[in-house]
Design a protein around this motif. Structure first.
Motif, mmCIF file in Angstrom:
data_model
loop_
_atom_site.group_PDB
_atom_site.id
_atom_site.type_symbol
_atom_site.label_atom_id
_atom_site.label_comp_id
_atom_site.label_asym_id
_atom_site.label_seq_id
_atom_site.Cartn_x
_atom_site.Cartn_y
_atom_site.Cartn_z
ATOM 1 N N VAL A 126 44.766 -47.817 52.892
ATOM 2 C CA VAL A 126 45.112 -48.829 51.900
ATOM 3 C C VAL A 126 43.931 -48.933 50.951
ATOM 4 C CG1 VAL A 126 45.869 -51.196 51.494
ATOM 5 C CG2 VAL A 126 46.430 -50.063 53.655
ATOM 6 N N ASN A 127 44.153 -48.579 49.694
ATOM 7 C CA ASN A 127 43.076 -48.599 48.702
ATOM 8 C C ASN A 127 43.657 -49.036 47.362
ATOM 9 O OD1 ASN A 127 40.863 -48.213 47.130
ATOM 10 N ND2 ASN A 127 40.555 -46.048 47.625
ATOM 11 N N GLN A 128 44.126 -48.080 46.568
ATOM 12 C CA GLN A 128 44.704 -48.383 45.268
ATOM 13 C C GLN A 128 46.191 -48.718 45.404
ATOM 14 O OE1 GLN A 128 42.878 -48.662 42.507
ATOM 15 N NE2 GLN A 128 41.114 -48.226 43.844
ATOM 16 N N PRO A 129 46.725 -49.492 44.476
ATOM 17 C CA PRO A 129 48.167 -49.794 44.527
ATOM 18 C C PRO A 129 49.005 -48.538 44.321
ATOM 19 C CG PRO A 129 47.191 -50.635 42.487
ATOM 20 C CD PRO A 129 46.060 -50.182 43.351
ATOM 21 N N THR A 130 50.185 -48.533 44.926
ATOM 22 C CA THR A 130 51.141 -47.440 44.751
ATOM 23 C C THR A 130 52.469 -48.035 44.317
ATOM 24 O OG1 THR A 130 52.015 -47.520 47.008
ATOM 25 C CG2 THR A 130 49.981 -46.244 46.669
#
Length: 455
Positions: A82-86
């Protein structure tokens, strides 16, 4: 398209005074402007700046759907981050930030889609709201309809945390007689007729502690009584996916798991029968992902879900952002709904094997020492300890039985801890969920030794 389903019956007339006064948090109500206008510069919300968050990414190892991690050499486990939005989930920054009591949107969206697929609520205006597990959800549902001095309907044997919650709140309990399928509808009718009640609490699948599971016919009968008395039903159903079907005697060449219900063969929930909107359903990831995640969801008419949201906003806010991030990423992207179903089937199979092993052992080694009904779901066997008549009537005899079990290094839960009336009796709850399959045999041998001393 316009829904042809009816709208829920308005039960807000039974709200407590505190529930009527519960409203959206003033500060939380302003967050809609931030989400609606990306050009808005906010000087209103007291949100910490994301640059101060020391967490940049959340990474974990995940089993392939339908497998445990120990089975994941072939196929190998995968890593999710979980890092950048998708397109499916928010970025970690969003999960770590303050939010409203409805939770992070992608988490709630999965719960909503899953509920629609499995339970198909038969009225139009239902919704979901996140919870920090089912005990948290129960308290918030209860406080909508019960105040100090009111009465809650429960099973004669029930989950101790419920009794421990309502007691200090000054809420009385009225208990309903049970049989092998749980609450007896005729006795529920009697209890409702003799008491001024608005809410009944039930665990319809693998009831804790008895392991009883309501058939569809039983659920329909219970729901009819609820309609007759205009009763709200709190459906606490953490074991719903751990349904196994009937127990079969072991036989060479016979696959005892061939009758597992999977997902499509599960007994329909009370929610699925709820044409009125009188069922508040509690779902949890505790038994089917991990209890330490402390997250689940409530399904109810939207006006009730809104009240629980407002209660969240003055207590827990919402489930932990890290838990929501892991669950949302796993279920929306990595596994998806098909992978989630594969995982549920694998979990169902694991506990079915344990049930069969434990029942086989008990039938072989505890004959004449205990009586029990084989559960069709869940994690528990409910033993009635067989004692000679002169011992069964002796005060404190079950304390002696418990002490002897501890001497023999085996632990079961005394039945009195589950009694809605605070009575003792020759009952013990045994869980086959935690000990290794090998240790189940050790436990049964030790239990036999302990019980034989009282014969």
């Amino acid at each position: 398209m316009t829904s042809t389903k009816p709208h829920s019956k308005d039960l807000s007339v039974y709200f407590t005074e505190s529930a009527k006064q519960r409203d959206n948090s003033p500060l939380k109500s302003l967050m809609k402007y931030m989400s609606a206008d990306p050009t808005l510069v906010s000087l209103g919300a007291g949100l910490p700046h994301p640059s101060t968050f020391p967490l940049g990414a959340l990474t974990t190892l995940v089993a392939q759907p339908g497998h445990t991690l120990s089975e994941c050499a072939h196929p190998p486990a995968t890593t999710i981050q979980v890092n950048q939005p998708t397109s499916e989930t928010e970025g970690l920054e969003r999960f770590l930030q303050y939010g409203n009591g409805r939770g992070v949107p992608s988490y709630s969206a999965f719960a909503r889609t899953h509920t629609a697929s499995v339970h198909k609520p038969p009225y139009a205006d239902w919704d979901v709201v996140p919870s920090v597990g089912n005990t948290d959800a129960f308290v918030k549902a209860l406080m909508l309809f019960c105040d100090r001095g009111d009465t809650l309907v429960v099973d004669e044997w029930t989950y101790p945390a419920i009794l421990g919650t309502v007691g200090p709140m000054g809420i009385r309990v009225a208990s309903v007689r049970m049989d092998a399928e749980g609450a007896v509808p005729e006795d529920l009718d009697r209890v409702c007729g003799e008491n001024r009640v608005r809410v009944a609490y039930m665990i319809p699948t693998a009831q804790n502690p008895t392991g009883a599971t309501m058939s569809l016919e039983r659920k329909r009968a219970v729901y009819a009584v609820a309609q007759k008395h205009d009763l709200v039903l709190i459906e606490d159903d953490p074991y719903y996916y751990l349904q196994f079907g009937a127990y079969e005697e072991p036989a060479e060449g016979v696959d005892r798991l061939r009758g597992l219900p999977g997902i499509k063969g599960l007994i329909p929930s009370l929610l699925s029968l709820d044409t009125d909107g009188r069922v508040i359903r509690l779902d949890s990831f505790s038994k089917i992902l991990a209890p330490g995640l402390r997250c689940g969801w409530v399904t109810a008419p939207r006006y009730i879900a809104d009240k629980i949201q407002f209660h969240n906003e003055t207590t827990v806010q919402q489930p932990s952002g890290l838990s929501q991030a892991l669950v949302s990423k796993l279920l929306n992207e990595d596994w998806g709904h098909s992978g989630w179903e594969s995982h549920l089937l694998r979990t169902q199979r694991e506990y079915a094997v344990r049930r069969d092993v434990f029942v086989d052992l008990c039938r072989e080694k505890l004959k004449g020492l205990v009586q029990f009904t084989v559960p069709q779901a869940g994690m528990f066997l409910w033993f009635r300890v067989v004692l000679p008549p002169q011992l069964e009537q002796r005060e404190g005899i079950m304390d002696e039985v418990f002490a002897r079990m501890i001497e023999k290094h085996v632990l079961l839960v005394p039945g009195r801890m589950f009694s809605a009336k605070g009575v003792d009796g020759p009952y013990m709850r045994a869980a086959f969920s935690y000990a290794s399959v090998a240790d189940l045999g050790v436990a049964v041998d030790r239990l036999r030794e302990a019980l034989l001393t009282f014969q």
